[in-house]
Structure formats: C-alpha cells, structure tokens
Design an enzyme around this catalytic site. Structure first.
Site, short mmCIF file in Angstrom:
data_model
loop_
_atom_site.label_atom_id
_atom_site.label_comp_id
_atom_site.label_asym_id
_atom_site.label_seq_id
_atom_site.Cartn_x
_atom_site.Cartn_y
_atom_site.Cartn_z
N MET A 118 40.73 28.63 37.31
CA MET A 118 39.47 29.30 37.05
C MET A 118 39.80 30.14 35.79
O MET A 118 40.36 31.07 35.85
CB MET A 118 38.42 29.73 37.98
CG MET A 118 39.04 30.99 38.80
SD MET A 118 38.01 31.29 40.07
CE MET A 118 39.08 32.67 41.03
N TYR A 162 42.67 41.33 41.39
CA TYR A 162 42.11 40.54 40.98
C TYR A 162 41.02 39.78 41.88
O TYR A 162 40.69 39.96 42.82
CB TYR A 162 43.11 39.21 40.78
CG TYR A 162 44.09 38.35 41.68
CD1 TYR A 162 43.87 38.82 43.08
CD2 TYR A 162 45.19 37.77 41.37
CE1 TYR A 162 44.84 38.37 43.97
CE2 TYR A 162 46.08 37.49 42.06
CZ TYR A 162 45.89 37.55 43.48
OH TYR A 162 46.61 37.14 44.36
N GLU A 163 40.14 38.58 41.45
CA GLU A 163 38.92 38.14 42.04
C GLU A 163 37.93 39.09 42.42
O GLU A 163 37.29 39.43 43.49
CB GLU A 163 39.38 37.43 43.43
CG GLU A 163 40.38 36.40 43.39
CD GLU A 163 39.76 35.07 42.24
OE1 GLU A 163 38.66 35.09 42.09
OE2 GLU A 163 40.71 34.46 42.08
N GLY A 164 37.88 40.16 41.45
CA GLY A 164 36.87 41.16 41.35
C GLY A 164 37.63 42.36 42.07
O GLY A 164 37.89 42.39 43.25
#
Length: 592
Positions: A161, A434-436
């Site tokens: 992504m 990561y991932e927010g």
C-alpha cells in the site's frame, strides 16, 4: 542465537477456554476444535522455529540490496517464502475459490503470531499482501478479483500500500500524486511515495501496488483521493505477465530495524493504474487494508515482546549474580541465578502479564472481525472500530517497552548484538510509528471513535465490563484480587470520557492533550478485562480437576499481579487528563 518456542498451550487456552471459539455461532467456528487448532498451531510453531527464526539475524545483518532497479532480499528469504507458499500459510483465511483454506481470521492471527515473533521483517512481505487481497476482495470489480486474488492468496504475487509522500504523512489530503485518465478506463499515475514496505523485492514474480492518488478536478482534501491498482508488470487478458509498468524503486531506506524488509522510495512515471472502488472514495477502500494492518501491527508489538521475554526468562534462570537475601538458592555455586531477585521478578512479571494479556486482547479483536465480516454483526463492527486504535497504539507502545525490559535483564550483554536482544528492540520500535503513528491513534480514539454513533459503542464497552464483573463477583477471591481493581480502573476510564465530553465544545485542547493518556488508560482496562476473563477460565478448569494445575495457578497469580501492579496506572492517567491542556500548552512555541 536467540531461541523461540511458540506458546501453543497459552494460545489454545485463549482460543478454547477464554474465547471458546468452537462453541461460538460464528460461521466456521464450529470446526475449530482443539485437535484442529492444535495441529495448525503446532505446525506453524515448527515453521517459525526451524525456517524463519534462523533467518532473523541473517536478515538483520545482511539487509536488502538495490541492484539495477531490483531489490535483493537476504540469504534464505526466497527459500523461506517458497516454504510458506507450499505450506499454505499465506492463504489460511482466504476464500477457497481463490485457492485459500477459508478458515476464520482468528486462525490466521494465531498462526501469524508465531511467524512475527520468529522473523518480523520477513513476515511483513506476506502481511501486506494479505491486506491488498482484502482490499481488492472488498472493493474490486469481478474482473479485478479474478485477475488478482488467486495469485495474491497463494503469494505468487505480493501486494503493497502506497500512501505516504515526502511532504504528506498523516495528512493525506495534501498528497500530490496524480491519476490522469487515459481514455480507455485506465489512468496514468505520476508521483513519488516513500516508506513503502515490500515495495520492490525478488520474492514474487509480480508486485501489486495499491496507490492513493488524485484525479484532476476532484474535491480538495481526502474527499478527492482515489485508490488505484498499479501492477509492477501489467497483466494480460489470459493472466500472463505483460510489459513492465512505469513504477520503480528509486531508493532503499537505511533503517533502525526490520532490515530484512525492503522499505522503498517508489517513483511512478505515468504508470498504468486501474481504479479500485469509486472515484474520490479511495480512503474508504484503503481503510479496509489499513484497519487489518493495524491489528497486524498490534500483534507485532505483542509478538516481539513474547520472543524477547522468552529469551530474557531463559537468561534470568541461568545467569548467576548475587545472593538471594532470604537465603542462598544455589549454595553449591558462586552466586544465585538472577531470577531470585525481586526486581528481576518484577520485570519478568510485567513482561509475562503483558504478553499473555495482549495475546488474549489480539485474538479477541480477531474474533470481532470474524463476527463482523461473517455475520454482518454491526455491534461487533462498532466495537472493533472503537478498539482498533487501542490495540495498535497501546500494544505497540507497551510491546516496545517490554522488549527494552527484556534487554535490560541481560545487563551489558543486552547491548551486544550477538545476543539478539538489540534486534528485538530495534524491530519493535517501528510498530509505534507506521500504520498511523501512535499519537494519531490516540487522537482518532478521542476525536472520532468516542463520539461515533452518539457514543453508543463506548457505552456498550462499559456495559460489557460492568456485566462481566456483576456475573462473577460472587467469587470472593476473584472479586477482591481481580474484579474490584478492574471495576476501579473502568470507573477511572468513564470519568476521563466524561471529562472529554464536557470539554469537547468549550475547550477541545483539554481532550487532545489527554488523548495518549486516555488510549493507555483504555488499554489497561482492556488487558484488565482479558485477565479477568482468563482468571475465570482458569478457576473453572481447576474446579473441574484439569491436569496441569501449575499452568492454571500461574494464570491466577499473574492475573492478581496485573490487577495489583498494572491497573492502578489508570489513576495516574486520569490525574493527567483532568489537569487539562494548561500545563501542556503553557509555553509559547518560541520558549522550547
């Protein structure tokens, strides 16, 4: 070299005595008896220990190499990926029509725990592929599903992504990557994305990038963002690979950890892309992938803490240093093993109570996802949506803290690379980012999730805990040692939520300044709830004359430890929250 043994007994305890999966009416759960789950977990543990763990230090030491536009992964990674594909581990919960096994997501989660503990960097390649599979399955056309899903499920092709740009991380509304219509239904994707995990590698024959970009003329902000499928190699109508697409890795990042995973700068130069979902609705489609990824990252926090704890425990049992002040425990030796010392025991109990509580929390979250997806249960969907930022933020913050605690028990040896503890610390650190990033998770929880649907999900959460306590408070031992501390912690959490509700309109910074404290407070309550459920299950097994009394008695002792030593942290967090924003915002920016 560090050791790892998959904690299968504890996994089975959570699945069958706490969550009682085989008794659940969720479709597919009736098949999950002890024999079936045991066979899966035993084999996953073997693969983790024999195939993946030996490559963990190799990947850390060698890293990835960019050679003439191709990323070379560390020695042994290709063979390991072949073993994962042949064993069907990449498609446990994928649809049988795509070549998957169709098992519930909770079994994917449990198997993945062993793989993440043994080799987090390696497992990221297939983890991101699973997310791409889910996004295309949920939002793709029938033709897109037929083209991509079978080969993503089997990991013949992998997925990524692509969100972040050099100037736009969390604020995706200001991204610049553009998607210009080609006139034939495809789009020309132009722009640069950074921090793309598994963006380029030699483990699969094709890489399917999911890329956020703007279609000219769309709305400003995130409302104008669309999601596109951009293959590394274009796919012909017969499914064979066609021409190389206009996407390339421009650079590999030199990172603190996860060296075995390729973190890439990806350049898109008029690459052919295909709209996934609706125009300008890319964030909705991407969140299918991101929410799954956040539960996966939560598990990374727990799984790295688990392997670090296992090694620290072994070291503490063997390392001789000092004498037990209550009497020598190794009178024939020069010193006692350090596990006799109270402060070492404190550290080990913190690690043990976190790992086992976090495992139950993560598996519970996976069952909520199963219920939401397999039955359409809106209450389960609302609850996992509320809990996702807590899972991701709290478990990765605490997971990193536990890897540091494990490293600390080694003393100076923990700082030396040959012992392996440094890698666990370095690898775990990325999960907080990561991932927010975790600050964003806290803001999401306080700013969006608490008020969602008029606050009904969080009220249902409080009612669930209240109902559980009421149902079991007739047990005097559990009430005093486990349930009363959980009740007090839950009341602290409710008081904080009420403070936020009162501050929301007139002093929003009061809520924002306490967001991380609230996320941690809710994390403590969730683990307290998990430990209460585990204590009830352990007592039930003991009363039924279960064979391994020591296992269940250890569960009860650890539950009491967590209640006595961890749950009181909610009082500290409540005091911080109710101090408001004034202490946080007192200094002008120039005064720092």
């Amino acid at each position: 070299m560090p050791i790892y043994q998959s904690p299968i007994k504890d996994m089975q305890f959570v699945l069958h005595e706490v969550l009682r999966v085989s008794e659940d009416d969720c479709p597919g759960y009736a098949d999950l008896d002890r024999d079936m789950t045991g066979a899966i977990l035993e084999e996953a543990g073997r693969v983790a220990a024999e195939v993946l763990l030996p490559l963990n230090a190799v990947g850390d030491r060698e890293g990835c190499r960019l050679e003439n536009g191709v990323v070379r992964t560390p020695t042994g990674f290709q063979d390991a990926m072949r073993a994962m594909r042949e064993g069907g581990w990449t498609s446990i919960d994928c649809d049988p029509e795509h070549g998957g096994q169709g098992l519930p997501y909770v079994m994917h989660t449990a198997a993945q725990e062993a793989f993440v503990s043994a080799n987090m960097a390696f497992n990221m390649y297939q983890g991101l592929t699973h997310g791409a599979y889910s996004a295309i399955r949920s939002h793709g056309t029938e033709a897109q599903k037929a083209t991509y899903l079978p080969r993503l499920a089997t990991h013949e092709w992998s997925g990524t992504m692509n969100l972040t740009e050099p100037h736009a991380g969390t604020d995706l509304g200001i991204m610049r990557t553009r998607a210009t219509p080609n006139g034939d239904g495809s789009y020309a994707i132009t722009g640069q994305k950074i921090f793309i995990s598994s963006g380029e590698h030699d483990l699969t024959e094709n890489i399917i990038h999911l890329v956020l970009a703007r279609i000219p003329g769309g709305p400003d902000g995130t409302k104008g963002v669309s999601l596109f499928i951009v293959p590394k190699f274009l796919v012909n109508e017969d499914g064979s690979l066609g021409a190389r697409n206009g996407v390339a890795c421009g650079k590999l990042e030199d990172k603190m950890g996860i060296h075995g995973n390729a973190t890439c700068v990806m350049n898109y130069d008029g690459a052919t892309g295909f709209l996934l979902g609706e125009e300008h609705k890319g964030m909705r489609a991407m969140f299918t992938m991101m929410n799954e990824a956040r539960l996966g990252v939560a598990m990374q926090g727990m799984a790295q803490a688990e392997i670090a704890y296992q090694n620290a425990l072994g070291y503490a049992r063997e390392r001789l240093q000092g004498r037990d002040l209550t009497g020598a425990k190794n009178p024939g030796g020069l010193a006692d093993p350090i596990i006799v010392h109270p402060d070492v025991r404190r550290s080990l109990m913190e690690q043990k109570s976190f790992c086992e509580g976090a495992r139950a929390f993560t598996y519970w979250g996976a069952t909520l996802i199963d219920r939401a997806h397999r039955t359409g249960d809106q209450d389960a969907e609302a609850l996992i949506s509320l809990l996702t930022p807590v899972l991701k933020g709290f478990l990765t913050d605490k997971g990193f803290e536990m890897t540091v605690a494990a490293q600390q028990l080694y003393g100076g040896h923990g700082y030396i690379e040959e012992w392996g503890m440094s890698q666990f610390v370095r690898d775990a650190r990325i999960a907080m980012i990561y991932e927010g990033a975790n600050g964003i998770q806290a803001l999401d929880l306080v700013g969006r999730k608490l008020a969602s649907d008029g606050g009904r999900p969080v009220m249902a959460f409080f009612d669930m805990i209240k109902g559980f306590i009421k149902a079991h408070e007739g047990d005097a031992d559990l009430k005093a040692g486990v349930l009363d501390p959980l009740k007090a912690a839950s009341k602290d959490l409710q008081a904080a939520a009420m403070f936020f509700m009162q501050a929301a309109g007139k002093a929003p910074n009061d809520a924002l300044a306490g967001a991380t404290d609230f996320m941690h407070m809710m994390g403590h309550v969730c683990l307290g709830y998990m430990w209460a459920r585990m204590a009830v299950a352990a007592k039930a097994s003991l009363s039924e004359g279960a064979g391994d009394r020591a296992f269940y008695e250890a569960k009860l002792a650890t539950a009491r430890y967590h209640a006595a030593r961890q749950l009181p942290a909610t009082g500290m967090h409540l005091a911080r929250i109710t101090s408001g924003a004034a202490p946080v915002m007192a200094l002008e920016a120039a005064s720092f």
